[in-house]
Design a protein around this motif. Structure first.
Motif, PDB file in Angstrom:
ATOM      1  N   LYS A  20      -3.054 -24.913  54.773  1.00 28.46           N
ATOM      2  CA  LYS A  20      -3.995 -25.160  55.860  1.00 28.46           C
ATOM      3  C   LYS A  20      -5.159 -24.179  55.799  1.00 28.46           C
ATOM      4  N   VAL A  21      -4.840 -22.924  55.481  1.00 32.82           N
ATOM      5  CA  VAL A  21      -5.894 -21.913  55.402  1.00 32.82           C
ATOM      6  C   VAL A  21      -6.872 -22.248  54.291  1.00 32.82           C
ATOM      7  N   ALA A  22      -6.333 -22.566  53.094  1.00 31.48           N
ATOM      8  CA  ALA A  22      -7.198 -22.861  51.954  1.00 31.48           C
ATOM      9  C   ALA A  22      -8.057 -24.087  52.227  1.00 31.48           C
ATOM     10  N   ALA A  23      -7.450 -25.119  52.817  1.00 27.24           N
ATOM     11  CA  ALA A  23      -8.215 -26.335  53.105  1.00 27.24           C
ATOM     12  C   ALA A  23      -9.297 -26.069  54.140  1.00 27.24           C
ATOM     13  N   ALA A  24      -8.947 -25.294  55.161  1.00 24.93           N
ATOM     14  CA  ALA A  24      -9.933 -25.004  56.198  1.00 24.93           C
ATOM     15  C   ALA A  24     -11.069 -24.160  55.647  1.00 24.93           C
ATOM     16  N   ILE A  92       0.084 -18.783  42.304  1.00 27.21           N
ATOM     17  CA  ILE A  92      -0.393 -20.167  42.200  1.00 27.21           C
ATOM     18  C   ILE A  92      -1.204 -20.544  43.437  1.00 27.21           C
ATOM     19  N   GLU A  93      -0.747 -20.099  44.616  1.00 29.95           N
ATOM     20  CA  GLU A  93      -1.469 -20.403  45.849  1.00 29.95           C
ATOM     21  C   GLU A  93      -2.859 -19.754  45.854  1.00 29.95           C
ATOM     22  N   GLY A  94      -2.913 -18.500  45.442  1.00 28.34           N
ATOM     23  CA  GLY A  94      -4.197 -17.814  45.385  1.00 28.34           C
ATOM     24  C   GLY A  94      -5.157 -18.465  44.414  1.00 28.34           C
ATOM     25  N   ARG A  95      -4.653 -18.901  43.286  1.00 30.24           N
ATOM     26  CA  ARG A  95      -5.491 -19.581  42.299  1.00 30.24           C
ATOM     27  C   ARG A  95      -5.957 -20.941  42.828  1.00 30.24           C
ATOM     28  N   ARG A  96      -5.088 -21.596  43.605  1.00 31.86           N
ATOM     29  CA  ARG A  96      -5.486 -22.884  44.167  1.00 31.86           C
ATOM     30  C   ARG A  96      -6.671 -22.695  45.122  1.00 31.86           C
ATOM     31  N   TYR A  97      -6.604 -21.671  45.950  1.00 31.11           N
ATOM     32  CA  TYR A  97      -7.731 -21.389  46.836  1.00 31.11           C
ATOM     33  C   TYR A  97      -8.995 -21.065  46.020  1.00 31.11           C
ATOM     34  N   ALA A  98      -8.846 -20.217  45.004  1.00 32.41           N
ATOM     35  CA  ALA A  98      -9.999 -19.850  44.183  1.00 32.41           C
ATOM     36  C   ALA A  98     -10.601 -21.079  43.507  1.00 32.41           C
ATOM     37  N   SER A  99      -9.741 -21.998  43.081  1.00 34.18           N
ATOM     38  CA  SER A  99     -10.226 -23.236  42.466  1.00 34.18           C
ATOM     39  C   SER A  99     -11.054 -24.046  43.457  1.00 34.18           C
ATOM     40  N   GLN A 100     -10.609 -24.113  44.715  1.00 37.48           N
ATOM     41  CA  GLN A 100     -11.372 -24.833  45.740  1.00 37.48           C
ATOM     42  C   GLN A 100     -12.722 -24.154  45.981  1.00 37.48           C
ATOM     43  N   ALA A 101     -12.722 -22.824  46.019  1.00 39.88           N
ATOM     44  CA  ALA A 101     -13.975 -22.102  46.214  1.00 39.88           C
ATOM     45  C   ALA A 101     -14.915 -22.323  45.032  1.00 39.88           C
ATOM     46  N   ILE A 118     -10.880 -21.189  35.074  1.00 37.39           N
ATOM     47  CA  ILE A 118     -12.276 -21.051  34.668  1.00 37.39           C
ATOM     48  C   ILE A 118     -13.150 -21.988  35.485  1.00 37.39           C
ATOM     49  N   GLY A 119     -14.236 -21.450  36.017  1.00 38.10           N
ATOM     50  CA  GLY A 119     -15.273 -22.258  36.654  1.00 38.10           C
ATOM     51  C   GLY A 119     -16.552 -22.099  35.861  1.00 38.10           C
ATOM     52  N   ARG A 120     -17.132 -23.203  35.421  1.00 36.59           N
ATOM     53  CA  ARG A 120     -18.296 -23.133  34.531  1.00 36.59           C
ATOM     54  C   ARG A 120     -19.508 -23.775  35.187  1.00 36.59           C
ATOM     55  N   ARG A 121     -20.630 -23.106  35.052  1.00 36.18           N
ATOM     56  CA  ARG A 121     -21.920 -23.572  35.558  1.00 36.18           C
ATOM     57  C   ARG A 121     -22.833 -23.751  34.355  1.00 36.18           C
ATOM     58  N   PRO A 122     -23.270 -24.950  34.036  1.00 40.14           N
ATOM     59  CA  PRO A 122     -24.089 -25.155  32.841  1.00 40.14           C
ATOM     60  C   PRO A 122     -25.410 -24.401  32.942  1.00 40.14           C
TER      61      PRO A 122
END
Length: 462
Positions: A20-24, A92-101, A118-122
């Motif tokens: 709920k926290v990550a989604a919010a 895994i939970e922390g990475r899931r939040y980071a992925s959403q961010a 990994i998050g990539r910005r062209p």
């Protein structure tokens, strides 16, 4: 929706309701983006001294520190610390939040074969090599809430800032969250091909083997070799990190400009004497392994203290065998670790310690064996990056100091792929790997602003 009510680090059960926290929080991010981030006047210098942006952006310090706090939702403990062991559910939970961010920052999100997130910005130039920023989210058991977290939060905030200001970089930008840094820098070492097959079966602090852990994170341990990147394949790697020492605080300096990350070598030490009855063996007839080990430990301290330089040497573990109160110890097992910015200096310090060990062995009629079992190469930072960090700090009016890093970091591995730079921010009382670990929000914001300036300068430097 505002972030702060969701991110209150004083909440009594920080692990509860993480989805709920990550989604919010993910839902809240666009509102913060629409509200905007502050910009300030002045120009950050480029490599040739020209201005990069007439009004360079600044990070949103409130949002940045909210991200730092929300990571405590995943493994936070009642004493203010965090236990988020690599490969654990909390990891895994922390990475899931980071992925959403990352997604809210406009980044293309993926997990590589080694399990790094990994998050990539062209970039606008298809031929330009990527600029990589990031750190790690895993902690030691009963650890703090800033080691690694600050660097990850800053990288996410920089991506958010660039996204909001619609600033296009010529280079691609990659935000990388490395896996299992605390357990041996597995994620970053995999990128340079230094994870040995036998390591995959090591059981980590979370109870999972590295092999199973990589699978849990979405990687593929059977294809780990394919995660390797080639030397020269990056424009540079930049990492913001808490100092984990007290140099900056003692000097009242705001920004540490890291000159390099120390190399580390470790040895297993075995002292072999003669086990005997403690009551019936006269003192002059003993070959006491523990007494010899004590003299060896004093010799290690003497060599490290009296040799010119900034090297350190440590005997961090010792065990007497059989360990009974009425038995003269026949064997002692210990460890020796030496750190310095130069591998040659480590070698010379060890050579003197080895000579002293032979003398101790002869005096006590025992054998002292030193078997090396670990090496992490020293990684000097790029002088150009040091200059850029200082220029960015100067443009923002922050004091700075050049200094070594006595701790290992993922930047150490990344130095095998290309140039690296590291920025330190103060740690209160120099405490780290402890629930008492703390870095002030304003220091975190300063470090992220400096990092953003360096990213922009590096992008404009070619």
């Amino acid at each position: 929706m505002t972030l702060d009510p969701l991110l209150d680090s004083s909440r009594p059960h920080p692990r509860r309701g993480f989805l709920k926290v990550a989604a919010a929080l993910a839902a809240a991010l666009p509102a913060r983006l629409a509200a905007g981030s502050p910009t300030h006047g002045g120009s950050l210098p480029t490599r040739d001294g020209g201005p990069l942006h007439p009004q360079p952006p600044r990070v949103d310090g409130e949002r940045l520190n909210a991200i730092v706090r929300v990571f405590r939702q995943f493994g936070g403990t009642d004493d203010g610390g965090t236990t988020r062991l690599a490969y654990s559910n909390e990891d895994i939970e922390g990475r899931r939040y980071a992925s959403q961010a990352m997604g809210q920052s406009g980044l293309e999100v993926s997990v590589d074969l080694a399990g790094n997130l990994i998050g990539r910005r062209p970039g606008t130039d298809p031929a330009a090599l990527p600029i990589i920023i990031g750190s790690h989210l895993d902690t030691v058991p009963a650890g703090g809430s800033y080691d690694g977290h600050v660097g990850v939060a800053a990288a996410l905030e920089i991506a958010l800032t660039l996204h909001h200001h619609r600033i296009e970089l010529r280079h691609p930008l990659e935000v990388v969250i490395f896996q299992n840094e605390e357990g041996g820098k597995t994620g970053s070492r995999a990128l340079v091909g230094r994870v040995e097959p036998h390591e995959l079966d090591i059981v980590t602090a979370s109870g999972f083997t590295i092999r199973d852990g990589i699978t849990r994170l979405g990687g593929d341990p059977a294809r780990l070799d394919e995660a390797r990147r080639e030397p020269g394949s990056i424009a540079g790697f930049l990492e913001l990190h808490i100092e984990q020492g007290a140099v900056l605080e003692a000097a009242n300096v705001q920004i540490g400009v890291v000159e390099g990350i120390v190399g580390i070598r470790r040895w297993n030490v075995t002292v072999r004497g003669a086990r005997n009855h403690a009551g019936t063996t006269p003192m002059n007839q003993r070959r006491d392994a523990l007494v010899a080990a004590a003299d060896f430990i004093r010799a290690v301290n003497d060599v490290a203290t009296n040799t010119e330089g900034r090297q350190v040497a440590t005997v961090g573990r010792i065990e007497a065998v059989p360990g009974a109160p009425n038995v003269v110890p026949g064997e002692v097992r210990a460890t020796l670790e030496i750190r310095d910015l130069e591998m040659d200096k480590i070698a010379s310090v060890f050579a003197e310690i080895e000579e002293r060990a032979r003398a101790v062995g002869a005096d006590h009629e025992v054998a002292i064996e030193l078997d090396r079992f670990y090496e992490s190469l020293a990684a000097p930072t790029d002088p150009r990056f040091r200059d850029m960090i200082e220029a960015s700090a100067d443009a923002l009016g922050y004091t700075h100091l050049r200094m070594p890093s006595g701790a290992g970091h993922d930047a150490q591995s990344m130095a095998e792929l290309g140039s690296v730079g590291m920025i330190f921010v103060p740690s209160r009382d120099g405490i780290s790997h402890s629930p008492r670990e703390y870095t002030a929000p304003e220091d975190i914001t300063r470090g992220a602003d400096v990092l953003l300036g360096v990213v922009l300068a590096l992008d404009g430097a070619g």
